[in-house]
Design a protein around this motif. Sequence first.
Motif, short mmCIF file in Angstrom:
data_model
loop_
_atom_site.label_atom_id
_atom_site.label_comp_id
_atom_site.label_asym_id
_atom_site.label_seq_id
_atom_site.Cartn_x
_atom_site.Cartn_y
_atom_site.Cartn_z
N ASN A 36 0.94 -1.34 -0.10
CA ASN A 36 -0.05 0.09 0.07
C ASN A 36 1.01 1.11 0.01
N GLU A 37 1.44 1.79 -1.33
CA GLU A 37 2.19 2.89 -1.30
C GLU A 37 1.65 4.06 -0.55
N GLU A 38 0.20 4.32 -0.61
CA GLU A 38 -0.19 5.45 0.06
C GLU A 38 0.15 5.39 1.58
N GLN A 39 0.16 4.26 2.10
CA GLN A 39 0.44 3.94 3.72
C GLN A 39 1.97 3.88 3.65
N GLY A 40 2.49 3.48 2.92
CA GLY A 40 3.89 3.28 2.87
C GLY A 40 4.50 2.00 3.38
N LEU A 62 3.57 -5.25 9.08
CA LEU A 62 3.95 -4.25 8.46
C LEU A 62 5.43 -3.98 8.25
N GLU A 63 5.73 -3.89 7.23
CA GLU A 63 7.27 -3.45 6.67
C GLU A 63 7.29 -1.97 6.14
N PRO A 64 8.00 -1.28 6.49
CA PRO A 64 7.90 0.20 5.72
C PRO A 64 8.42 -0.05 4.38
N THR A 65 7.93 0.71 3.43
CA THR A 65 8.49 0.87 2.11
C THR A 65 9.44 2.02 2.14
N ARG A 66 9.23 3.16 3.01
CA ARG A 66 10.17 4.08 2.90
C ARG A 66 10.11 4.73 4.51
N GLU A 67 11.54 5.18 4.84
CA GLU A 67 11.79 5.77 6.04
C GLU A 67 10.73 6.83 6.81
N ASP A 68 10.49 7.65 5.68
CA ASP A 68 9.48 8.79 6.35
C ASP A 68 7.89 8.18 6.39
N SER A 69 7.50 7.07 6.42
CA SER A 69 6.25 6.63 6.65
C SER A 69 5.86 6.61 7.93
N ALA A 70 4.61 6.45 8.26
CA ALA A 70 4.15 6.06 9.61
C ALA A 70 5.03 5.09 10.06
N VAL A 71 4.98 4.02 9.59
CA VAL A 71 5.73 2.67 10.11
C VAL A 71 7.17 2.77 10.06
N GLY A 114 -7.41 0.52 2.51
CA GLY A 114 -6.81 -0.50 3.32
C GLY A 114 -6.76 -1.80 2.51
N SER A 115 -6.40 -2.75 3.52
CA SER A 115 -6.12 -4.03 3.11
C SER A 115 -7.18 -4.83 2.40
N MET A 116 -7.22 -5.32 1.41
CA MET A 116 -8.03 -6.20 0.65
C MET A 116 -9.28 -5.39 0.16
N GLY A 117 -9.04 -4.14 -0.17
CA GLY A 117 -10.20 -3.35 -0.51
C GLY A 117 -11.26 -2.71 0.45
N SER A 118 -10.60 -2.62 1.66
CA SER A 118 -11.28 -2.36 2.68
C SER A 118 -11.18 -0.74 2.81
N ARG A 119 -11.83 -0.13 3.46
CA ARG A 119 -11.99 1.51 3.78
C ARG A 119 -11.56 1.63 5.30
N ILE A 120 -10.51 2.50 5.42
CA ILE A 120 -9.99 2.76 6.79
C ILE A 120 -9.73 4.32 7.05
N THR A 121 -9.90 4.33 8.34
CA THR A 121 -9.46 5.72 9.01
C THR A 121 -8.50 5.38 10.28
N PHE A 122 -7.97 6.31 10.88
CA PHE A 122 -7.20 6.48 11.89
C PHE A 122 -7.59 7.21 13.28
#
Length: 146
Positions: A36-40, A62-71, A114-122
């Motif tokens: 999920n590139e949006e979430q990194g 969850l493994e981050p795809t970039r250092e500046d992501s939330a994870v 979110g995962s598997m076509g879900s809709r998420i917020t935080f």
Amino acid sequence: MLTRIDHIGIACFDLDRTVEFYRATYGFEVFHTEVNEEQGVREAMLKINETSDGGASYLQLLEPTREDSAVGKWLAKNGEGVHHIAFGTADVDGDSEGIRDKGVRVLYDEPRRGSMGSRITFLHPKDCHGVLTELVTSAPPADQEH
Ligand code: CMX
Ligand code: CO
């Protein structure tokens, strides 16, 4: 109405090694993986059990795809561990509005993908006694991607 623990999000440095730990130690198998590139994040969903609302409970590794992501930021500060919890609901829009009205910061104006076509917020962890909290509405079973 929040009707299940949809998942527990666990931050890790190496997704493949962490998946192997959960498989070898507990026998949990990967149900779904995606980036999920949006979430990194690169993530693996391990299904633990079905739930009485017709959904299921997962571990979300969850493994981050970039250092500046939330994870990525969280891992740099804390190391590996539990990053967030997620409650499942049939109505993420209505429930997040109701929670916002109680004075809790909802991070997104509109739920995102979110995962598997879900809709998420935080919900902001500082408004939730230190727990980053996600709300999830799953895609209908026929539309779930996995
Ligand atoms: N749990 C608890 N507290 C957290 C936290 C977490 N996961 N992440 C950050 N915090 C705390 C920090 O410790 C910090 O507290 P102090 O000021 O006391 O040190 C404070 O919140 C601010 O943290 P930060 O490192 O400056 O990070 P940001 O404010 O830039 O971001 C947050 C924090 C919650 C807004 C961001 O992580 C976010 O937008 N999260 C939602 C998206 C997300 O987590 N995506 C990955 C998962 C995707 C998925 O589940 O599908
Ligand atoms: Co999550």
